[in-house]
Motif scaffolding. Structure first.
Motif, mmCIF file in Angstrom:
data_model
loop_
_atom_site.group_PDB
_atom_site.id
_atom_site.type_symbol
_atom_site.label_atom_id
_atom_site.label_comp_id
_atom_site.label_asym_id
_atom_site.label_seq_id
_atom_site.Cartn_x
_atom_site.Cartn_y
_atom_site.Cartn_z
ATOM 1 N N THR A 198 0.858 -1.184 0.000
ATOM 2 C CA THR A 198 0.000 0.000 0.000
ATOM 3 C C THR A 198 0.889 1.227 0.000
ATOM 4 O O THR A 198 1.873 1.284 0.752
ATOM 5 C CB THR A 198 -0.892 0.017 1.252
ATOM 6 O OG1 THR A 198 -1.704 -1.150 1.272
ATOM 7 C CG2 THR A 198 -1.781 1.262 1.277
ATOM 8 N N PHE A 199 0.577 2.212 -0.826
ATOM 9 C CA PHE A 199 1.451 3.379 -0.935
ATOM 10 C C PHE A 199 1.468 4.158 0.376
ATOM 11 O O PHE A 199 0.424 4.493 0.942
ATOM 12 C CB PHE A 199 1.018 4.297 -2.077
ATOM 13 C CG PHE A 199 2.000 5.411 -2.335
ATOM 14 C CD1 PHE A 199 3.119 5.183 -3.122
ATOM 15 C CD2 PHE A 199 1.834 6.660 -1.762
ATOM 16 C CE1 PHE A 199 4.055 6.187 -3.339
ATOM 17 C CE2 PHE A 199 2.759 7.669 -1.968
ATOM 18 C CZ PHE A 199 3.872 7.425 -2.765
ATOM 19 N N ILE A 200 2.675 4.459 0.851
ATOM 20 C CA ILE A 200 2.878 5.235 2.070
ATOM 21 C C ILE A 200 3.552 6.555 1.685
ATOM 22 O O ILE A 200 4.652 6.547 1.129
ATOM 23 C CB ILE A 200 3.761 4.477 3.080
ATOM 24 C CG1 ILE A 200 3.088 3.159 3.489
ATOM 25 C CG2 ILE A 200 4.026 5.336 4.313
ATOM 26 C CD1 ILE A 200 3.948 2.299 4.396
ATOM 27 N N PRO A 201 2.925 7.693 1.960
ATOM 28 C CA PRO A 201 3.505 8.993 1.575
ATOM 29 C C PRO A 201 4.570 9.448 2.555
ATOM 30 O O PRO A 201 4.298 10.217 3.479
ATOM 31 C CB PRO A 201 2.292 9.929 1.572
ATOM 32 C CG PRO A 201 1.380 9.336 2.603
ATOM 33 C CD PRO A 201 1.578 7.848 2.543
ATOM 34 N N VAL A 202 5.793 8.964 2.372
ATOM 35 C CA VAL A 202 6.895 9.315 3.268
ATOM 36 C C VAL A 202 7.493 10.658 2.848
ATOM 37 O O VAL A 202 8.052 10.786 1.766
ATOM 38 C CB VAL A 202 7.981 8.227 3.260
ATOM 39 C CG1 VAL A 202 9.195 8.671 4.065
ATOM 40 C CG2 VAL A 202 7.415 6.920 3.832
ATOM 41 N N ASP A 203 7.356 11.646 3.707
ATOM 42 C CA ASP A 203 7.985 12.951 3.488
ATOM 43 C C ASP A 203 9.263 12.964 4.314
ATOM 44 O O ASP A 203 9.229 13.091 5.539
ATOM 45 C CB ASP A 203 7.051 14.074 3.926
ATOM 46 C CG ASP A 203 7.610 15.461 3.630
ATOM 47 O OD1 ASP A 203 8.822 15.573 3.331
ATOM 48 O OD2 ASP A 203 6.835 16.444 3.682
ATOM 49 N N THR A 204 10.397 12.807 3.650
ATOM 50 C CA THR A 204 11.673 12.678 4.364
ATOM 51 C C THR A 204 12.047 13.948 5.122
ATOM 52 O O THR A 204 12.918 13.912 5.995
ATOM 53 C CB THR A 204 12.808 12.337 3.385
ATOM 54 O OG1 THR A 204 12.934 13.380 2.410
ATOM 55 C CG2 THR A 204 12.509 11.026 2.666
ATOM 56 N N GLU A 205 11.388 15.044 4.808
ATOM 57 C CA GLU A 205 11.695 16.316 5.461
ATOM 58 C C GLU A 205 10.827 16.537 6.706
ATOM 59 O O GLU A 205 11.089 17.450 7.489
ATOM 60 C CB GLU A 205 11.482 17.470 4.477
ATOM 61 C CG GLU A 205 12.138 18.766 4.861
ATOM 62 C CD GLU A 205 11.969 19.835 3.796
ATOM 63 O OE1 GLU A 205 12.479 20.944 4.008
ATOM 64 O OE2 GLU A 205 11.339 19.566 2.754
#
Length: 470
Positions: A198-205
């Protein structure tokens, strides 16, 4: 709900609004306004909507008589590297780090990312009728990922990470298998973690506390030297040290620049200011936020000083190499687009070569700490109006920042960046492509920077109102 927005970061919008007709309109405008070389290379991330949007791009380009080289699912920098090497344009189907109900397109001309001038030209060609030219050919070519991997194996060598235990937080990153391959190719031991279908919206910032706790737990359980990951389309790195502590993107940028022997830095004004205190860099150029501005500054440096060892990076860690660097095992060619692997591998390889843990390398830098996060659900016009009031009205600023020390300096390069007499910095800026308000902070202590971000995001929510739904 917002209509799709287009800029130098590409086209982004809700999936339900990225119709085949809209996608085709932007593709036609792109090939009419910009050079494409001999073909357009097409890539995509792992969002559920990306295959269908990629098919719409492919069909629209062929209807314009443009040949398409379909590279499948791969990192954005891998697509750009392959296309630029062949003198071709590229289109990447990705929404980067934003949620899966959104998606977008990133456009590349043969020389690299589109510029602000290209953006204007593309907008000027929207709405044109299809040329209905003879159908361009299309073929699949999955070699771009192999070339991207080979870039780092040849530059760093097969012993660069020898016996290091590297956790790979795979989630739904399009680079999740590539990261395992590169760690193993450099002699490390890769431990795949957190793979998700399942797509996980990882915002590295702007990693949430739950993710940070998860990373620390993995380090303890698996005895890791570091954990690595990327955002959805793999143009932003994420690195945590052996204790699971995140190394900020602009710290990775400084470490990478130092390890590559760079002497000029181009980076947005939001990046950690400690780089200006590092004696190995003869010049630091601060820009607006966004890779097109960083690239423009780098190009100006190269035009004035062709021998300059110039690099660029953003606060999110995306790294741009503007000269042929000498890696531990061989040359690393320039790549003037945001890359995730170089700022992951260079600090880790340095740690291995010097026998020092990553945290020790970070501690060797001037001690300034940054933090960043965002509040969602604030319409862009509301953000702009509020920020304009703060900029224009000192009394409004004093009220908003009431608990801080007196302000000592204002920087309006991009949004409102206020330095206070105690040395702390708070930077407010509306997102350019989403209904979000971003807050950046910098201080002498990491905890202070985190608290500043939390405090002023809370004030923004109270002042402007925000909801997660749009």
């Amino acid at each position: 709900m917002m209509a799709p927005k287009f800029g130098t970061s590409g086209l982004r919008g809700l999936v339900v609004e990225l119709t085949p007709d809209l996608v085709a309109d932007y593709c036609r405008a792109f090939v009419a306004a910009c050079p494409t070389g001999g073909a357009v290379h097409l890539g995509r991330d792992l969002r559920p909507s990306s295959p269908a949007i990629a098919q719409a791009v492919r069909a629209a380009l062929r209807d314009e008589g443009i040949s398409v080289i379909d590279c499948g699912a791969l990192p954005t920098p891998a697509l750009a590297l392959s296309a630029m090497a062949q003198g071709d344009a590229a289109i990447m189907v990705t929404g980067s780090h934003i949620p899966a109900d959104r998606n977008g397109l990133k456009f590349y001309v043969p020389s690299g990312e589109i510029s602000k001038a290209d953006e204007v030209a593309i907008n000027g060609h929207l709405g044109r009728a299809s040329a209905h030219a003879s159908s361009g050919f299309a073929r699949e070519d999955k070699s771009a990922t192999e070339g991207y991997l080979a870039r780092y194996i040849s530059g760093f060598g097969r012993d660069a990470l020898r016996d290091m235990r590297i956790g790979v937080y795979q989630h739904s990153s399009v680079a999740r298998d590539l990261m395992v391959a590169v760690v193993e190719g450099l002699g490390g031991v890769a431990i795949p973690l957190g793979r998700s279908e399942t797509f996980i919206p990882v915002d590295t910032e702007a990693l949430d506390e739950q993710t940070r706790t998860m990373l620390a737990g993995w380090c303890a359980v698996h005895g890791l030297d570091a954990i690595i990951s990327t955002d959805g389309d793999a143009d932003r790195p994420m690195v945590a040290d052996a204790n699971g502590r995140i190394v900020a993107g602009d710290v990775l940028g400084a470490l990478t620049a130092r390890s590559l022997g760079a002497d000029v830095i181009c980076t947005p004004v939001s990046s950690n200011s400690m780089v200006s205190e590092m004696s190995e860099f003869r010049a630091v150029h601060l820009t607006k936020i966004g890779s097109p501005f960083v690239i423009d500054a780098m190009e100006k440096v190269r035009a004035q000083s062709p021998d300059a060892r110039v690099v660029g990076y953003e606060a999110n860690g995306g790294f741009l190499l503007g000269f042929e660097a000498k890696g531990p095992a061989g040359p690393i060619a320039p790549l003037m687009t945001r890359d995730c692997l170089l700022p992951i591998l260079a600090p880790l390889a340095t740690a291995h070569a010097t026998g020092r843990p990553l945290a020790s390398l970070v501690a060797s830098l001037p001690q300034r700490f940054t933090a960043a996060d965002r509040v969602a659900g604030i319409p862009s016009e509301t953000s702009r109006d509020f920020l304009a009031k703060l900029i224009q009205d000192p009394a409004a600023r004093q009220s908003f920042f009431a608990v801080q020390a007196p302000e000592s300096q204002l920087d309006l390069t991009d949004g409102l960046r206020v330095r206070f007499e105690d040395g702390s910095i708070v930077h407010l800026r509306p997102s350019g492509n989403a209904p979000e308000f971003r807050c950046y902070a910098e201080a002498d202590l990491a905890d202070t920077a985190q608290k500043l971000v939390a405090r002023y995001l809370s004030k923004l929510r109270e002042t402007l109102g925000a909801s997660e739904a749009e």
